[in-house]
Motif scaffolding. Structure first.
Motif, PDB file in Angstrom:
ATOM      1  N   PRO A  54     -51.041 -10.387 -25.096  1.00 34.53           N
ATOM      2  CA  PRO A  54     -49.936 -11.023 -24.385  1.00 34.53           C
ATOM      3  C   PRO A  54     -50.456 -11.998 -23.329  1.00 34.53           C
ATOM      4  O   PRO A  54     -51.608 -11.889 -22.890  1.00 34.53           O
ATOM      5  CB  PRO A  54     -49.221  -9.836 -23.733  1.00 34.53           C
ATOM      6  CG  PRO A  54     -50.313  -8.839 -23.499  1.00 34.53           C
ATOM      7  CD  PRO A  54     -51.271  -9.001 -24.650  1.00 34.53           C
ATOM      8  N   PRO A  55     -49.636 -12.944 -22.909  1.00 37.74           N
ATOM      9  CA  PRO A  55     -50.073 -13.856 -21.836  1.00 37.74           C
ATOM     10  C   PRO A  55     -50.130 -13.112 -20.501  1.00 37.74           C
ATOM     11  O   PRO A  55     -49.363 -12.187 -20.255  1.00 37.74           O
ATOM     12  CB  PRO A  55     -48.980 -14.928 -21.841  1.00 37.74           C
ATOM     13  CG  PRO A  55     -47.774 -14.234 -22.365  1.00 37.74           C
ATOM     14  CD  PRO A  55     -48.274 -13.247 -23.384  1.00 37.74           C
ATOM     15  N   LYS A  56     -51.054 -13.525 -19.652  1.00 32.75           N
ATOM     16  CA  LYS A  56     -51.151 -12.886 -18.327  1.00 32.75           C
ATOM     17  C   LYS A  56     -49.965 -13.290 -17.447  1.00 32.75           C
ATOM     18  O   LYS A  56     -49.492 -12.514 -16.636  1.00 32.75           O
ATOM     19  CB  LYS A  56     -52.481 -13.286 -17.659  1.00 32.75           C
ATOM     20  CG  LYS A  56     -53.716 -12.825 -18.422  1.00 32.75           C
ATOM     21  CD  LYS A  56     -54.978 -13.262 -17.703  1.00 32.75           C
ATOM     22  CE  LYS A  56     -56.228 -12.805 -18.439  1.00 32.75           C
ATOM     23  NZ  LYS A  56     -56.341 -13.395 -19.778  1.00 32.75           N
ATOM     24  N   ASP A  57     -49.521 -14.504 -17.602  1.00 36.14           N
ATOM     25  CA  ASP A  57     -48.393 -14.998 -16.820  1.00 36.14           C
ATOM     26  C   ASP A  57     -47.271 -15.389 -17.776  1.00 36.14           C
ATOM     27  O   ASP A  57     -47.094 -16.554 -18.095  1.00 36.14           O
ATOM     28  CB  ASP A  57     -48.808 -16.201 -15.961  1.00 36.14           C
ATOM     29  CG  ASP A  57     -47.703 -16.645 -15.014  1.00 36.14           C
ATOM     30  OD1 ASP A  57     -46.735 -15.875 -14.830  1.00 36.14           O
ATOM     31  OD2 ASP A  57     -47.799 -17.757 -14.471  1.00 36.14           O
ATOM     32  N   GLY A  58     -46.575 -14.408 -18.255  1.00 32.50           N
ATOM     33  CA  GLY A  58     -45.511 -14.643 -19.221  1.00 32.50           C
ATOM     34  C   GLY A  58     -45.007 -13.326 -19.768  1.00 32.50           C
ATOM     35  O   GLY A  58     -45.214 -12.262 -19.169  1.00 32.50           O
ATOM     36  N   ASN A  59     -44.346 -13.362 -20.926  1.00 29.05           N
ATOM     37  CA  ASN A  59     -43.796 -12.137 -21.512  1.00 29.05           C
ATOM     38  C   ASN A  59     -43.992 -12.136 -23.015  1.00 29.05           C
ATOM     39  O   ASN A  59     -44.273 -13.179 -23.635  1.00 29.05           O
ATOM     40  CB  ASN A  59     -42.311 -11.995 -21.165  1.00 29.05           C
ATOM     41  CG  ASN A  59     -41.479 -13.134 -21.736  1.00 29.05           C
ATOM     42  OD1 ASN A  59     -41.192 -13.171 -22.929  1.00 29.05           O
ATOM     43  ND2 ASN A  59     -41.097 -14.081 -20.869  1.00 29.05           N
ATOM     44  N   MET A  60     -43.849 -10.969 -23.599  1.00 28.59           N
ATOM     45  CA  MET A  60     -43.979 -10.818 -25.043  1.00 28.59           C
ATOM     46  C   MET A  60     -43.229  -9.562 -25.459  1.00 28.59           C
ATOM     47  O   MET A  60     -43.504  -8.473 -24.941  1.00 28.59           O
ATOM     48  CB  MET A  60     -45.448 -10.739 -25.455  1.00 28.59           C
ATOM     49  CG  MET A  60     -45.687 -10.791 -26.957  1.00 28.59           C
ATOM     50  SD  MET A  60     -47.473 -10.869 -27.332  1.00 28.59           S
ATOM     51  CE  MET A  60     -47.416 -11.021 -29.121  1.00 28.59           C
ATOM     52  N   HIS A  61     -42.256  -9.710 -26.340  1.00 32.46           N
ATOM     53  CA  HIS A  61     -41.423  -8.582 -26.759  1.00 32.46           C
ATOM     54  C   HIS A  61     -41.360  -8.481 -28.275  1.00 32.46           C
ATOM     55  O   HIS A  61     -41.550  -9.468 -28.988  1.00 32.46           O
ATOM     56  CB  HIS A  61     -39.998  -8.709 -26.212  1.00 32.46           C
ATOM     57  CG  HIS A  61     -39.908  -8.551 -24.729  1.00 32.46           C
ATOM     58  ND1 HIS A  61     -40.086  -9.610 -23.861  1.00 32.46           N
ATOM     59  CD2 HIS A  61     -39.663  -7.464 -23.959  1.00 32.46           C
ATOM     60  CE1 HIS A  61     -39.953  -9.192 -22.617  1.00 32.46           C
ATOM     61  NE2 HIS A  61     -39.702  -7.891 -22.651  1.00 32.46           N
TER      62      HIS A  61
END
Length: 343
Positions: free
Chosen positions: A71-78
């Motif tokens: 996943p990105p360190k500064d972001g989201n992932m679902h």
């Protein structure tokens, strides 16, 4: 929505986290995994794919599933399961084991109930230097796809996919050209209050399911055909709302045993709505009548009756002859006593 998602999370469960991955590895370049146009090959490892605001689709009929990703360190992932937000992949990565695909990835393993599922992975990042990374899926393909009707384009006998280009639309609709996973890339979308869409069935059917999307605060009036010409109407959310980028999800299902000429109509009262296609299920075709058997059967019966009659009379005649011969053998024939007896 949070309670619903948490309940779904607990009921299905991350039962496999930390367990050994099972099934076949489908690499990031596998044709069964669908991507939008934002994904590119990683410059670090060509077997991985990167995206800033990307979506992935995978239609799956198995149980255990492993996602290999970073996943990105500064972001989201679902991860969305069957149209409902199911798993925060960024949160799951904090406890997931290292991936066997690449040491920079995590491997989140979870278990699904056997059925036809729509897996949707989506995320966003604020920087190109901090992308979403995807390395593939481990899937239990030997489980096979379930026959039950669910999400994604269904498969099975006597199921017809009717594209939304065959529907009737009011004004206020537009083609959602940016929707990468819609059926035939013809998803129609509206934000116009009072806009409607309808479809008239051309032949008898057993059940139909309408696919598309509608927003969280949308209100849709649905009018369905019901039992030979009657209609039933409902106002409100047809199914759980899904995000605007998600397509091929069920927004209504109706078992009607309908007749030709009946129609279904959706009218947007508030919010947004999109229509993708309708899947129509028909009865199994009846087997052709065996006319030869119908003709032959009476002939066979008549023939058997005649044969039985012949046998009966033959046996009866044989017995009568045997009885007569027996009587003659036990008596003295009259002419052996001489003709003079009558004198």
């Amino acid at each position: 929505m949070l309670i619903r998602s948490l309940s779904l999370f607990l009921s299905l469960g991350l039962l496999g986290i930390g367990a050994a991955a099972q099934g076949v590895l489908l690499g990031a370049d596998d044709s069964r995994i669908l991507y939008d146009k934002s994904w590119t090959a990683s410059t670090v490892n060509s077997k991985l794919k990167n995206s800033i605001n990307g979506s992935i689709y995978f239609f799956y009929g198995g149980t255990d599933l492993t996602v290999h990703y970073a996943p990105p360190k500064d972001g989201n992932m679902h991860l969305w399961l069957d149209g409902t937000q199911y798993l925060d992949l960024k949160l799951a990565a904090t406890t997931a084991p290292q991936s066997s695909v690449d040491p920079s990835l995590k491997a989140t393993i979870f278990r699904l109930p056997l059925g036809s599922h729509q897996i949707h992975i989506a995320g966003s990042s604020s920087s190109k230097s901090d992308p979403i990374v995807f390395g593939g899926l481990n899937a239990n393909l030997e489980d096979g796809a379930a026959e039950s009707m669910n999400f994604g384009v269904p498969s099975g006998h006597n199921i017809e996919i009717i594209d939304n280009t065959a529907f009737n639309y009011s004004s206020g609709w537009e083609v959602a050209a940016e929707a990468p996973f819609s059926h035939n890339s013809t998803l129609m979308r509206t934000r116009t209050k009072g806009a409607w869409v309808s479809y008239t069935f051309q032949k008898p059917y057993r059940q139909f399911v309408t696919y598309g999307t509608h927003g969280e605060h949308s209100v849709v009036q649905a009018v369905y055909p019901y039992h030979s010409g009657q209609v039933q109407s409902s106002v409100g959310s047809l199914y759980s709302p899904v995000n605007d980028t998600l397509v091929q999800t069920v927004i209504s299902s109706n078992r009607d045993w309908g007749t030709p000429g009946t129609s279904v109509n959706f009218t947007l009262e508030e919010g947004t709505m999109a229509i993708d296609f309708i899947a129509v299920m028909y009865d199994e075709p009846s087997k052709p009548a065996n006319n030869t058997a119908k003709i032959v059967a009476p002939i066979v019966v008549v023939g058997m009756v005649l044969l039985a009659t012949v046998i009966y009379f033959f046996v009866r005649r044989s017995r009568n002859l045997q009885a007569a011969e027996k009587r003659e053998s036990t008596q003295t024939p009259y002419f052996f006593q001489g003709l003079s007896k009558s004198r």
